[in-house]
Design a protein around this motif. Sequence first.
Motif, PDB file in Angstrom:
ATOM      1  N   ALA A  31     113.305  42.271 124.476  1.00  0.00           N
ATOM      2  CA  ALA A  31     114.126  43.346 123.926  1.00  0.00           C
ATOM      3  C   ALA A  31     113.303  44.614 123.702  1.00  0.00           C
ATOM      4  O   ALA A  31     112.133  44.559 123.321  1.00  0.00           O
ATOM      5  N   ARG A  32     113.941  45.758 123.945  1.00  0.00           N
ATOM      6  CA  ARG A  32     113.322  47.049 123.646  1.00  0.00           C
ATOM      7  C   ARG A  32     113.552  47.392 122.180  1.00  0.00           C
ATOM      8  O   ARG A  32     114.664  47.267 121.685  1.00  0.00           O
ATOM      9  N   GLY A  33     112.506  47.848 121.511  1.00  0.00           N
ATOM     10  CA  GLY A  33     112.671  48.321 120.141  1.00  0.00           C
ATOM     11  C   GLY A  33     113.197  49.733 120.118  1.00  0.00           C
ATOM     12  O   GLY A  33     114.009  50.111 119.271  1.00  0.00           O
ATOM     13  N   CYS A  34     112.758  50.549 121.071  1.00  0.00           N
ATOM     14  CA  CYS A  34     113.208  51.936 121.248  1.00  0.00           C
ATOM     15  C   CYS A  34     113.822  52.038 122.628  1.00  0.00           C
ATOM     16  O   CYS A  34     113.235  51.569 123.610  1.00  0.00           O
ATOM     17  N   PRO A  35     115.007  52.659 122.761  1.00  0.00           N
ATOM     18  CA  PRO A  35     115.650  52.721 124.079  1.00  0.00           C
ATOM     19  C   PRO A  35     114.875  53.531 125.108  1.00  0.00           C
ATOM     20  O   PRO A  35     115.133  53.409 126.301  1.00  0.00           O
ATOM     21  N   PHE A  36     113.920  54.340 124.663  1.00  0.00           N
ATOM     22  CA  PHE A  36     113.146  55.149 125.594  1.00  0.00           C
ATOM     23  C   PHE A  36     111.835  54.486 126.011  1.00  0.00           C
ATOM     24  O   PHE A  36     111.119  54.998 126.872  1.00  0.00           O
ATOM     25  N   LEU A  37     111.487  53.363 125.408  1.00  0.00           N
ATOM     26  CA  LEU A  37     110.195  52.730 125.672  1.00  0.00           C
ATOM     27  C   LEU A  37     110.371  51.282 126.113  1.00  0.00           C
ATOM     28  O   LEU A  37     111.380  50.647 125.786  1.00  0.00           O
ATOM     29  N   PRO A  38     109.385  50.732 126.826  1.00  0.00           N
ATOM     30  CA  PRO A  38     109.463  49.316 127.215  1.00  0.00           C
ATOM     31  C   PRO A  38     109.330  48.421 125.985  1.00  0.00           C
ATOM     32  O   PRO A  38     108.953  48.889 124.902  1.00  0.00           O
ATOM     33  N   PRO A  39     109.636  47.141 126.115  1.00  0.00           N
ATOM     34  CA  PRO A  39     109.476  46.225 124.978  1.00  0.00           C
ATOM     35  C   PRO A  39     108.071  46.279 124.398  1.00  0.00           C
ATOM     36  O   PRO A  39     107.079  46.322 125.134  1.00  0.00           O
ATOM     37  N   GLY A  40     107.977  46.248 123.067  1.00  0.00           N
ATOM     38  CA  GLY A  40     106.681  46.291 122.411  1.00  0.00           C
ATOM     39  C   GLY A  40     105.791  45.115 122.767  1.00  0.00           C
ATOM     40  O   GLY A  40     104.561  45.219 122.720  1.00  0.00           O
ATOM     41  N   LEU A  91     115.468  64.510 127.481  1.00  0.00           N
ATOM     42  CA  LEU A  91     115.160  65.932 127.328  1.00  0.00           C
ATOM     43  C   LEU A  91     115.991  66.570 126.212  1.00  0.00           C
ATOM     44  O   LEU A  91     115.484  67.398 125.452  1.00  0.00           O
ATOM     45  N   LEU A  92     117.255  66.179 126.095  1.00  0.00           N
ATOM     46  CA  LEU A  92     118.094  66.706 125.018  1.00  0.00           C
ATOM     47  C   LEU A  92     117.579  66.257 123.654  1.00  0.00           C
ATOM     48  O   LEU A  92     117.687  66.994 122.667  1.00  0.00           O
ATOM     49  N   GLU A  93     117.015  65.054 123.593  1.00  0.00           N
ATOM     50  CA  GLU A  93     116.505  64.531 122.331  1.00  0.00           C
ATOM     51  C   GLU A  93     115.081  65.009 122.032  1.00  0.00           C
ATOM     52  O   GLU A  93     114.564  64.756 120.948  1.00  0.00           O
ATOM     53  N   HIS A  94     114.462  65.696 122.986  1.00  0.00           N
ATOM     54  CA  HIS A  94     113.117  66.229 122.790  1.00  0.00           C
ATOM     55  C   HIS A  94     113.140  67.716 123.164  1.00  0.00           C
ATOM     56  O   HIS A  94     112.656  68.105 124.238  1.00  0.00           O
ATOM     57  N   PRO A  95     113.692  68.549 122.290  1.00  0.00           N
ATOM     58  CA  PRO A  95     113.905  69.971 122.615  1.00  0.00           C
ATOM     59  C   PRO A  95     112.631  70.727 122.945  1.00  0.00           C
ATOM     60  O   PRO A  95     112.674  71.679 123.734  1.00  0.00           O
ATOM     61  N   GLU A  96     111.490  70.313 122.403  1.00  0.00           N
ATOM     62  CA  GLU A  96     110.239  71.012 122.710  1.00  0.00           C
ATOM     63  C   GLU A  96     109.843  70.776 124.166  1.00  0.00           C
ATOM     64  O   GLU A  96     109.345  71.681 124.855  1.00  0.00           O
ATOM     65  N   PRO A 137     125.854  60.849 118.710  1.00  0.00           N
ATOM     66  CA  PRO A 137     124.434  60.601 118.430  1.00  0.00           C
ATOM     67  C   PRO A 137     123.818  59.687 119.490  1.00  0.00           C
ATOM     68  O   PRO A 137     124.482  58.778 120.002  1.00  0.00           O
ATOM     69  N   ALA A 138     122.570  59.938 119.812  1.00  0.00           N
ATOM     70  CA  ALA A 138     121.899  59.170 120.869  1.00  0.00           C
ATOM     71  C   ALA A 138     121.874  57.679 120.584  1.00  0.00           C
ATOM     72  O   ALA A 138     121.947  56.863 121.504  1.00  0.00           O
ATOM     73  N   ASP A 139     121.797  57.323 119.289  1.00  0.00           N
ATOM     74  CA  ASP A 139     121.737  55.889 118.973  1.00  0.00           C
ATOM     75  C   ASP A 139     123.072  55.184 119.151  1.00  0.00           C
ATOM     76  O   ASP A 139     123.169  53.965 118.998  1.00  0.00           O
ATOM     77  N   GLN A 140     124.117  55.942 119.475  1.00  0.00           N
ATOM     78  CA  GLN A 140     125.416  55.341 119.753  1.00  0.00           C
ATOM     79  C   GLN A 140     125.684  55.189 121.251  1.00  0.00           C
ATOM     80  O   GLN A 140     126.734  54.673 121.655  1.00  0.00           O
ATOM     81  N   LEU A 141     124.772  55.637 122.069  1.00  0.00           N
ATOM     82  CA  LEU A 141     124.967  55.539 123.516  1.00  0.00           C
ATOM     83  C   LEU A 141     124.818  54.091 123.975  1.00  0.00           C
ATOM     84  O   LEU A 141     123.958  53.360 123.482  1.00  0.00           O
TER      85      LEU A 141
END
Length: 403
Positions: A15-24, A257-262, A381-385
Amino acid sequence: MTETTDPAFPSFPMARGCPFLPPGQYAELRAEQPVSQVTLPSGSTAWVISTYDLVREFLADPRGSANRALPAYPSVLPRQPVTSAEAKGLLTWMDPPEHTTHRRMLVNEFTTKRVAAMAPHIQQITDACLDEMLRSGGPVDLVQSLSLAVPSRVICELLGVPYGDRELFDKRTNVILNHQSSVEERMTAWRELRGYLRDLVAGKVEDPRDDLLSRLVKKYQDAGIFDLETLTGLTNALLVAGHETTANMISLGTVFLLEHPEVLAEFTANPETAPQVVEELLRYFSIADYSTSRVTTADLEIGGVHIPEGSGVIALNSAANHDETVFENPAEFDAHRDARRQMAFGYGIHQCLGQSLARLELEIVYKTLFRRIPGLRLAVPADQLPFKHNAAFYGIYEVPVTW
């Protein structure tokens, strides 16, 4: 692949802990046991390889077979009782010398020069999709309006597949790749898609046009090796690979990119950096994490570990692309790093044939989307995707956006 319920072997997929990263757990495997065993959903065990150098070493070893019909193939999906005829022509299932013969037939269609010449038309397709998005007004689902629409139309026009039939293959592809589909559902979708493509290829034989499939038919006929089922399988592989993976990357990259505006601000201010941004996104997400799976055809040793003949092995390209010894601070997105060594497209003889096309589509879509709709934002919200935690290729099922 042996049957076991040994609790010492962790379950896979992880399981992924963060949707943007591989499993820890991948980092733990790299540090502690880069060649280890896991338990698949079927209860069988397989080996996983999690460091960059060892993944490359294994994928370059001819003792790893890509034939998914072999009983030991480490499938994370319910096993499909595919007949030899139904598997015919699937390039990603082939080993040399068969694989060599068919890849040579295709390679000239995806040269860098030939793909680059497609840029103006891909730009037109992207602009047309964005025109429609803007006319309809937000919120819209980015997946249907852009992520799937652009690569689907590109691959359809390239192959000579009627774009009006895209719903047929999109729906069936989703069923085939979804972990939650039953074996019966997946086999029905598989056979329906293959039947459609068989009829399409047969039509190219009778009435050739100026498209890739017609050129392939002629190449195979001229070589004296034309076979309808083989061309059907090749078309299947090209169609699915040509739109599903790129569509997932468009969705994931846009949300990131939308979640990382910088990061987005730097990219929009310097759109010429699109190739570097795309390369880092490919490394960062590595959406085809376990498509680089093999079966050993002989005993081998890798990383000091003995793997017996007839073992299922999963070379984790996402774990490799987050190897700290190769990519410094891999969990950080860095568009300035040299990510060209990433293995999102695999490695060795099965490295993705259409990777130049995928890169070009991603560069054009990202640049054009944020230039034409600078106020783009998520409508939820991104966490609802609904991320594709249950699919063979990682992505997002639906991305509501507005502006």
